[in-house]
Enzyme design. Structure first.
Site, PDB file in Angstrom:
ATOM      1  N   HIS A   1      40.106  49.827  38.093  1.00  0.00           N
ATOM      2  CA  HIS A   1      40.031  50.984  38.748  1.00  0.00           C
ATOM      3  C   HIS A   1      41.030  51.730  37.929  1.00  0.00           C
ATOM      4  O   HIS A   1      41.586  52.763  38.765  1.00  0.00           O
ATOM      5  CB  HIS A   1      40.292  51.008  40.210  1.00  0.00           C
ATOM      6  CG  HIS A   1      39.322  50.275  41.077  1.00  0.00           C
ATOM      7  ND1 HIS A   1      37.871  50.924  41.174  1.00  0.00           N
ATOM      8  CD2 HIS A   1      38.819  49.136  41.235  1.00  0.00           C
ATOM      9  CE1 HIS A   1      37.149  50.145  41.875  1.00  0.00           C
ATOM     10  NE2 HIS A   1      37.600  48.992  41.953  1.00  0.00           N
TER      11      HIS A   1
ATOM     12  N   LYS B   1      32.817  51.688  35.327  1.00  0.00           N
ATOM     13  CA  LYS B   1      33.201  52.862  36.332  1.00  0.00           C
ATOM     14  C   LYS B   1      33.728  54.065  35.542  1.00  0.00           C
ATOM     15  O   LYS B   1      32.680  54.692  35.145  1.00  0.00           O
ATOM     16  CB  LYS B   1      34.351  52.080  37.144  1.00  0.00           C
ATOM     17  CG  LYS B   1      33.787  50.761  38.101  1.00  0.00           C
ATOM     18  CD  LYS B   1      34.703  50.536  38.954  1.00  0.00           C
ATOM     19  CE  LYS B   1      34.592  49.064  39.577  1.00  0.00           C
ATOM     20  NZ  LYS B   1      33.027  48.972  40.309  1.00  0.00           N
TER      21      LYS B   1
ATOM     22  N   SER C   1      41.485  49.452  44.940  1.00  0.00           N
ATOM     23  CA  SER C   1      40.421  50.419  45.068  1.00  0.00           C
ATOM     24  C   SER C   1      40.213  51.110  46.415  1.00  0.00           C
ATOM     25  O   SER C   1      39.630  52.070  46.539  1.00  0.00           O
ATOM     26  CB  SER C   1      39.113  50.147  44.364  1.00  0.00           C
ATOM     27  OG  SER C   1      38.335  49.132  45.222  1.00  0.00           O
TER      28      SER C   1
HETATM   29  N1  PLP Z   1      37.722  44.066  39.820  1.00  0.00           N
HETATM   30  C1  PLP Z   1      37.908  44.986  40.870  1.00  0.00           C
HETATM   31  C2  PLP Z   1      39.054  45.271  41.209  1.00  0.00           C
HETATM   32  C3  PLP Z   1      36.634  45.583  41.402  1.00  0.00           C
HETATM   33  O1  PLP Z   1      36.982  46.503  42.200  1.00  0.00           O
HETATM   34  C4  PLP Z   1      35.576  45.455  40.628  1.00  0.00           C
HETATM   35  C5  PLP Z   1      34.311  46.145  41.228  1.00  0.00           C
HETATM   36  O2  PLP Z   1      34.301  47.131  42.087  1.00  0.00           O
HETATM   37  C6  PLP Z   1      35.343  44.330  39.945  1.00  0.00           C
HETATM   38  C7  PLP Z   1      36.499  43.759  39.486  1.00  0.00           C
HETATM   39  C8  PLP Z   1      34.057  43.847  39.072  1.00  0.00           C
HETATM   40  O3  PLP Z   1      33.544  44.976  38.058  1.00  0.00           O
HETATM   41  P1  PLP Z   1      32.188  45.155  37.862  1.00  0.00           P
HETATM   42  O4  PLP Z   1      31.564  46.345  38.563  1.00  0.00           O
HETATM   43  O5  PLP Z   1      32.292  45.495  36.320  1.00  0.00           O
HETATM   44  O6  PLP Z   1      31.496  44.027  38.020  1.00  0.00           O
END
Ligand code: PLP
Length: 549
Positions: free
Chosen positions: A302, A347, A274
């Site tokens: 993402h 998201k 991201s």
């Molecule tokens: N995995 C990645 C690659 C992320 O960027 C994020 C959060 O930005 C997460 C997991 C965690 O997701 P969540 O926002 O549902 O806790």
């Protein structure tokens, strides 16, 4: 006063960027000094900082070793408080010391007050309701958070089932809605089962720590740019880890070769990274996993909702036509080959929550052993109903993800024409390189205060030092006028502060993929054909007489 100013400069996001000499001048001048103080007392950040100033600190504390003193102590000696006599540990001073380190290495985080307006997406008001800005960095990538398909369902569910889930999944918190959401997600990813968690952070941590912790002698191979949730899961598992250079398949293979073939192995990676927008080489990793007897753990956080004919992510997108024609498990696509997929509902799906998808036995094992799943209240029914509708809706509707990609291409090419440095990548992320923490913050502050645009600056430790950036995320809700305004505003800021452009980075030998000579530009994940642009391009060529057809 000087000490108060030092404290203020550290704490206040607004005067943080003002030089100390200007602040001293303002505060030494009797009338403006008073005004400055009055203003500070009205400010939520500053009033707190000033409150801390008034609090006497322990003379034996760690803070006493730092230059920070109380205002009172400067005027007359602070009476020795009961606190300072105590031999007990000074917790508050410890917190202050830890925060001081964050200020010093410039990784202290300032949160902007941003209130995204459902009826005016992607607009938001700031601390004052009258001050509206355009949000250009949210992870509500497709604007689903305010889509009536979700919100109306959520309102009805709230009226019917109330606010909270009422317990853990084991105790009164396992409703039909949760089960329906899990079947929908299992179907989306061509898997036998799925399991919903309170977030994907928890899902990644709980799953990796449980599975890798239980597999005998397990070794985890983790991409160097993996998200903190996976890093934490690896740590919590206690398993041996081997980190491979980002997207470097030769390095991954070298590491796989170094481990006994009979040892259980997990390769953990992401589809869309991201902060730089790069995309993991899914097919190659699946091939290596098969060759060396590993299982694959793919985080599609993402990508879900945004890639693939049904929004299942990049793994689905890789066989776009096949998956569009035959969207079921067993169709021979690479999606079927991934062992474990994780995703978020917070998201592109616009709500909150996370999940895993995989074989029935794997899901049942995590359900039965993972503390992060078992010992916590399950997601509220209204949230689950919103997520369910969102997943179902984006399985059918492609216009949102297509418009997001078209807007992304537009922003990237317009910035490219101006030489404003965008980290090259094939995804929907537009990382604009500043290469310096103060510069990134200055650009972000100025966009907000002078141009009505909110883009958060991204600093260490989220990105390496020297690669600080603005992370822009175009959505289908950004119109042409908003794009013009964003591009013009960035151009003015780059001009005003003489921030580095692509040519400057070329001279320095490149940074974060920007200005690397002879680099091949990445091919966008969404092709012209998938976006319906091939016909538009062809028609234009015919009109202008340059068609080769
Ligand atoms: N995995 C990645 C690659 C992320 O960027 C994020 C959060 O930005 C997460 C997991 C965690 O997701 P969540 O926002 O549902 O806790």
């Amino acid at each position: 006063m000087e000490v108060a100013l030092m404290q203020a400069k550290k704490s206040c996001p607004f005067i943080h960027v003002t030089s100390t000499s200007t602040l001293k001048r303002l505060s030494n001048n009797a009338s403006s000094g008073n005004g400055l103080l009055r203003k500070a007392q009205q400010c939520p950040v500053m009033s707190q900082a000033m409150g801390q100033q008034a609090r006497p600190l322990s003379t034996s504390s760690i803070a006493a070793q730092t230059p920070t003193k109380t205002v009172k102590a400067e005027v007359k000696p602070t009476p020795v408080s009961h606190h300072s006599k105590s031999k007990h540990f000074d917790y508050e001073a410890f917190y202050q010391h830890e925060l001081e380190k964050k200020h010093q290495d410039k990784s202290y985080r300032y949160f902007n007050n941003i209130n995204r307006l459902a009826q005016k997406f992607p607009r938001a008001h700031t601390a004052r309701v009258e001050d509206e800005v355009t949000v250009w960095c949210a992870n509500d990538y497709l604007g689903m958070g305010r889509n009536p398909v979700l919100t109306e369902t959520m309102k009805r569910t709230l009226d019917r089932y109330g606010a909270g889930a009422g317990g853990t999944r084991n105790i009164a918190g396992n409703a039909d809605l949760h089960l329906r959401l899990e079947s929908e997600l299992a179907d989306l990813h061509h898997k036998e089962g799925a399991l919903v968690f309170s977030s994907c952070y928890v899902a990644n941590d709980a799953t990796l720590s449980t599975v890798a912790g239980k597999l005998p002698g397990c070794v985890i191979f983790s991409d160097a740019l993996n998200h903190a949730s996976m890093i934490q899961g690896v740590r919590h598992s206690g398993a041996q880890k081997k980190i491979f250079r980002h997207n470097d398949m030769a390095h991954l293979e070298e590491l796989l070769q170094s481990v006994d073939p009979s040892v259980p192995k997990i390769i953990a990676f992401e589809s869309v990274y991201s902060m730089c927008g790069s995309i993991g080489p899914i097919r190659e990793i699946v091939d290596l996993a098969k060759k060396y007897g590993a299982i694959t753990f793919l985080d599609e956080v993402h990508a879900v909702g945004m890639y693939g004919p049904r929004g299942a992510g990049v793994a689905e997108h890789l066989d776009y036509d096949l998956n569009a024609a035959q969207p079921t498990m067993g169709n021979g696509s690479v999606l079927d080959e991934i062992d474990i997929i994780t995703g978020t509902l917070g998201k592109a799906y616009g709500v909150v929550g996370g999940y895993i998808a995989g074989s029935a036995l794997f899901v049942d094992m995590v359900r039965s052993y993972a503390p992060g799943f078992i010992f916590t209240t399950s997601l509220p029914p209204a949230v689950v109903s919103g997520a369910l509708e969102s997943v179902k809706y984006l399985k059918e509707s492609t216009v949102e993800r297509e418009m997001q990609q078209i807007n992304t291409r537009d922003v990237k090419s317009r910035l490219g024409e101006l030489g404003i440095p965008v980290v090259p990548n094939p995804s929907h992320i537009v990382p604009v390189l500043l290469g310096d923490a103060a510069a990134a913050k200055l650009a972000s502050d100025e966009l907000l205060s002078e141009h009505g645009i909110y883009v958060q600056s991204i600093n260490y430790p989220t990105v390496p030092r020297g690669e600080e950036r603005l992370r822009i995320t175009p959505t289908p809700g950004h119109n042409g006028k908003m794009i013009d305004h964003l591009v013009d505003s960035l151009e003015r800021i780059w001009d005003r502060y003489d921030f580095k452009r692509v040519n400057d980075w070329v001279e320095q030998g490149g940074c974060a993929g920007v200005g690397v000579e002879n680099a091949v530009p990445p091919t966008p994940m969404w092709t012209d054909k998938q976006l319906g642009l091939d016909k538009v391009i062809e028609e234009r060529a015919v009109r202008s007489g340059t068609s080769v057809v």
